[in-house]
Structures are given as structure tokens and as C-alpha cells.
Scaffold this motif. Structure first.
Motif, short mmCIF file in Angstrom:
data_model
loop_
_atom_site.label_atom_id
_atom_site.label_comp_id
_atom_site.label_asym_id
_atom_site.label_seq_id
_atom_site.Cartn_x
_atom_site.Cartn_y
_atom_site.Cartn_z
N UNK A 267 70.24 42.21 32.15
CA UNK A 267 70.35 43.46 32.66
C UNK A 267 71.45 43.93 33.18
N UNK A 268 72.22 43.12 34.10
CA UNK A 268 73.46 43.73 34.65
C UNK A 268 74.59 43.89 33.42
N UNK A 285 63.74 40.21 36.62
CA UNK A 285 63.78 39.06 35.89
C UNK A 285 62.75 37.97 36.16
N UNK A 286 62.48 37.82 37.50
CA UNK A 286 61.46 37.03 37.85
C UNK A 286 59.88 37.38 37.42
N UNK A 319 59.86 46.84 36.25
CA UNK A 319 59.92 47.26 34.83
C UNK A 319 61.30 47.29 34.34
N UNK A 320 61.51 46.39 33.22
CA UNK A 320 62.82 46.18 32.82
C UNK A 320 63.72 47.68 32.33
N UNK A 382 56.68 44.40 26.46
CA UNK A 382 55.63 44.60 27.51
C UNK A 382 56.00 44.80 28.90
N UNK A 383 57.46 44.35 29.21
CA UNK A 383 57.75 44.50 30.68
C UNK A 383 58.88 45.68 30.67
N UNK A 384 59.11 46.33 29.61
CA UNK A 384 60.31 47.37 29.58
C UNK A 384 59.83 48.82 29.55
N UNK A 385 60.46 49.63 30.53
CA UNK A 385 59.91 51.03 30.53
C UNK A 385 60.30 51.72 29.18
#
Ligand SMILES: NC(=O)c1ccc[n+]([C@@H]2O[C@H](COP(=O)([O-])OP(=O)(O)OC[C@H]3O[C@@H](n4cnc5c(N)ncnc54)[C@H](O)[C@@H]3O)[C@@H](O)[C@H]2O)c1
Ligand SMILES: O=C(O)C(=O)C[C@@H](O)[C@H](O)[C@H](O)COP(=O)(O)O
Ligand SMILES: [Zn+2]
Length: 385
Positions: A267-268, A285-286, A319-320, A382-385
Motif C-alpha cells: 500500500x505504501x 494490512x493486519x 479497507x484497502x 474483498x478488503x478493498x474499497x
């Protein structure tokens, strides 16, 4: 002798002392209040004709003069170098500013470097100390929660590369870490939350009782109650010291401290350094790593949701983001999950192109292993906006 300009200062109070046991590279972590201004804090360090305080344009005006004053009884010359502030400046150019300062001020191979600031200043000063004249002593003086609970301890030093976080660096231990808890009172709230991510990290990988404590004390931590901060810093340092003491150079066990980082570093780098804070990447990330752990049958659904609630309550993203496209032909038009995978293949834990994740189990242990790309991509989507 005390210089004429020396003002009387409050005596430092050490609330806890954590030893990091690495044979001849062992050192103490002092955790307390009013430590910065007290010359006694800085007794017993290597003797030298000069010291260089490396800080940045935000922390310098707050604390550099006070540290400089406290160091004067110990070093004939105490120089200060202020670097530009931010993750985007964790670069070769900033590192060179440190070397320029050392050389132009006649610093020799005994000069002691003091890293006064957060993890960015600490990682770069440590790397400069490892390289200058092939190694000079350095002291970590962390002023963010993140740096007090994690980055100042354990000797990972580095700068970033556009293709990956902390890609150029060295293992090089400080000779002392001094955590003055008072400095946390001036930290912006977003940075306090970023530090909480690394505190939370220690729970699922090593100490579920600490996770219970963090949950119960989160309001006190966010309100910066000194007793709560002191315990969070102490317990975090104890856990990190225990892990690093067994595996200084990450031959195995130490990788558990990377929980949340495989996704977080992507992400960074994928948003551009500084867009999300390191701790924000780790928090999110966790969540991603916990969901992957659940999909692999290692972690129960309710434990995942518990972690998500805690990360959220700490003021961190759960959310990623959609990452930016990279440069070059192999980056154009990649779907978001593929871009994450591309960045994660550069991770230092990857072996022969296989990404290794730090996953967590119900019992409060971590395992480091691979996972099928398709499953990882499903979790990212599933985790990302
Ligand atoms: N070496 C390691 O083991 C390790 C571990 C974790 C993180 N890191 C690295 O640490 C970096 C993140 O560190 P960070 O979160 O401390 O960020 P940071 O160093 O960028 O500091 C955060 C911000 O707070 C400001 N600041 C610092 N102390 C302050 C204070 N007392 N009052 C007011 N403002 C203050 C800084 O100027 C900066 O703007 C990342 O580069 C990460 O990769 C390294
Ligand atoms: O000390 C360690 O080991 C860690 O992994 C601590 C992490 O919080 C930290 O961000 C570290 O810099 C990441 O290491 P890297 O090897 O993945 O760059
Ligand atoms: Zn980290």
C-alpha cells in the motif's frame, strides 16, 4: 563541568528499563519521563569529541535545543542537522545530507549520532551510522509512539526504493534507546493512531493477554494517559526484545514482527510514500492478513472481526485502497489485486518469487508461509474499497 548557560532541568524518571540481549551488541531501552533534558540520561555513552543530533524540520524546533543542551556536558561539540520531514524523504538524498554534515563538520569515527524523531529519522540515522567511516555509534531517541514501541529497537535501518519499502539498508544496533514519553504529548492524532497499529500487532502474534489489555485501555491510550502509554511502550519493547534477542537478522522467527507488513508495504509503495502512513498500512494490512488466515483455516471468523473492530477503534483504516499503476509495460492496466501481488513479490520475505505472509492462528501464534495467488487476490478484492 556544567556550562554557564545550563538551566536547571527536571530530573529524569525512568519508569522501566528493558534490556535487549545481543551479546556484545546488547543495550538498554530506557522508558520514562523528563529524560530528554536530564544530562544524567546521557551518561555512560561512548566518549567522543563530537555528537551529531539528526532530526527533522518538525521535531527539531520542538526538542533539538533541549537535547543539545543536555548533551553538552558530555561532548565538546554537539551539532544538529535538520532533514526534510516525511516518508517521501527516506531516500539516498537525505542520507547524503547526513554524510555531508558529518564530513563538513569534521566528525570522526568516534562521533556519536543521535536520532531524534520518528521511525523515518531513526531508520536513516541508523543506516548513516552503519556506513559512516564503516560504523560509528548511534543512539535512538524516538519521539513517536511508533518509534518508541518498534522502530527504535532491533537495529533494522534502511531507506526506501520506489519499487519497495526499506530495500536498501543494514542491520546495525544502537548503543542505547531513550523513550521520553513526554514527547508523545505533541504528536498529531493521526500519528498516534499509526503507532497503535504496531502496538496492536504484538497481540495476535505473541501475547493475547496484551491484546486484551490494549482493547480495555484503548480510550486511555488515545487520550494519552501517561500510565497507559508507559505500559504500552514497555510491553511492546519487551516483546520485540524477546524476538530480536532470539533472531537478530531475521533468519526465521523475527519475520513474525512483519505481521500486516506484506500488504502494508504494498500500500505504501503503491500509493506513493507518505500518502498512507506506515502504521495505517500496517493496520489495514493486519486486517487483510487476518482475513487470509481465516480463509486458510487458521483463524476463527470472530477473532478476525475482533481485530477489525480494534484496528477501526484505534483510528486506522480497515479497507484497502485502489493502488496506482506502476511505471513500465508490465504495470499498465493491471487489476488492483494484481498490482498488490506485483508489489508484494518484491517483499524481502519472498523467496524465488513466492510471497510469504505472516498469518495468525487462534492460539495467538504467527506462522510465515505462502498462499495461492488466486486466494490472496480474492481477499484483496474483498478488503478493498
Ligand atoms: N526499523 C524498524 O524496525 C521499523 C519498525 C517500524 C517502522 N519503521 C519505519 O518507521 C517509519 C515510520 O515511523 P513514524 O511513524 O515514527 O513516522 P515519522 O518518522 O514520519 O514520524 C511521523 C510524523 O510525526 C512527526 N513527529 C515525530 N515526533 C513528533 C513529536 N513528538 N511531536 C510532533 N510531531 C512529531 C514527524 O516529524 C513526522 O511528521 C517508516 O519509514 C517505517 O518503515 C521501521
Ligand atoms: O523489526 C522488525 O523485524 C520488523 O519487521 C518491524 C516492522 O514494524 C518494521 O516496519 C520493519 O522496518 C519492517 O521490516 P522489513 O524488513 O519488512 O523492511
Ligand atoms: Zn512496521
Amino acid at each position: 563541568m556544567t556550562p554557564a548557560t545550563h538551566q536547571p532541568s527536571a530530573a529524569g524518571q525512568v519508569h522501566a528499563r528493558v534490556e535487549i540481549d545481543l551479546g556484545e551488541r546488547s543495550y538498554p531501552i530506557l522508558i520514562g519521563s523528563s529524560l530528554l533534558d536530564d544530562p544524567a540520561t546521557w551518561s555512560g555513552l561512548p566518549k567522543a569529541a563530537s555528537a551529531l543530533i539528526v532530526t527533522n524540520e518538525t521535531v527539531g524546533p520542538l526538542y533539538a535545543a533541549r537535547l543539545q543542551q543536555a548533551l553538552r556536558p558530555h561532548y565538546p561539540q554537539v551539532h544538529v542537522l535538520s532533514l526534510p520531514d516525511g516518508e517521501a524523504y527516506k531516500t539516498w538524498d537525505s542520507l547524503n545530507l547526513i554524510f555531508d554534515a558529518l564530513l563538513s563538520r569534521g566528525c570522526d569515527r568516534k562521533t556519536v549520532l543521535f536520532a531524534l524523531g520518528g521511525g523515518v529519522v531513526g531508520d536513516m540515522t541508523g543506516f548513516a551510522a552503519a556506513c559512516y567511516m564503516r560504523g560509528v555509534p548511534f543512539v535512538q531517541v524516538p519521539t513517536t509512539l511508533l518509534a518508541q514501541v518498534d522502530s527504535s529497537v532491533g537495529g533494522k535501518t534502511a531507506i526506501n526504493h520506489p519499487l519497495g519499502k526499506n530495500m536498501i539498508g543494514a542491520f546495525y544496533q544502537p548503543v542505547r534507546v531513550v523513550c521520553d514519553l513526554d514527547t508523545l504529548q505533541t504528536l498529531p492524532e493521526r500519528e498516534l493512531s499509526a503507532g497503535l497499529a504496531e502496538v496492536i500487532k504484538y497481540g495476535p502474534i505473541h501475547d493475547l493477554a496484551f491484546l486484551d489489555w490494549i482493547e480495555a485501555n484503548l480510550p486511555a491510550l488515545r487520550a494519552r494517559e501517561p500510565k497507559a502509554l508507559a505500559y504500552a511502550v514497555q510491553r511492546s519493547c519487551e516483546i520485540k526484545a524477546e524476538v530480536v534477542g532470539q533472531d537478530e537478522r531475521e533468519a526465521g522467527l523475527r519475520a513474525i514482527l512483519n505481521f500486516g507488513h506484506t500488504f502494508g508495504h504494498a500500500i505504501e509503495a503503491g500509493l506513493g510514500y507518505g500518502e498512507w502512513l506506515h502504521g495505517e498500512g500496517v493496520g489495514c494490512g493486519m486486517v487483510m492478513a487476518a482475513r487470509l488466515s481465516q480463509r486458510l483455516g487458521l483463524l476463527a471468523e470472530d477473532k478476525v472481526e475482533r481485530l477489525v473492530r480494534l484496528v477501526d477503534a484505534a483510528g486506522l483504516p480497515v479497507r484497502g485502497p485502489q493502488l496506482k499503476a506502476g511505471h513500465g509495460e508490465d504495470c499498465a492496466d493491471l487489476p488492483n489485486a494484481q498490482r498488490y501481488l506485483q508489489l508484494m513479490r518484491v517483499d524481502k520475505k519472498a523467496e524465488a518469487g513466492e510471497i510469504k505472509f505472516v498469518l495468525v492462528e487462534d492460539a495467538g501464534r504467527a506462522v510465515v508461509r505462502g498462499a495461492p495467488d488466486a486466494l490472496v487476490a480474492e481477499v484483496i478484492d474483498a478488503c478493498c474499497a
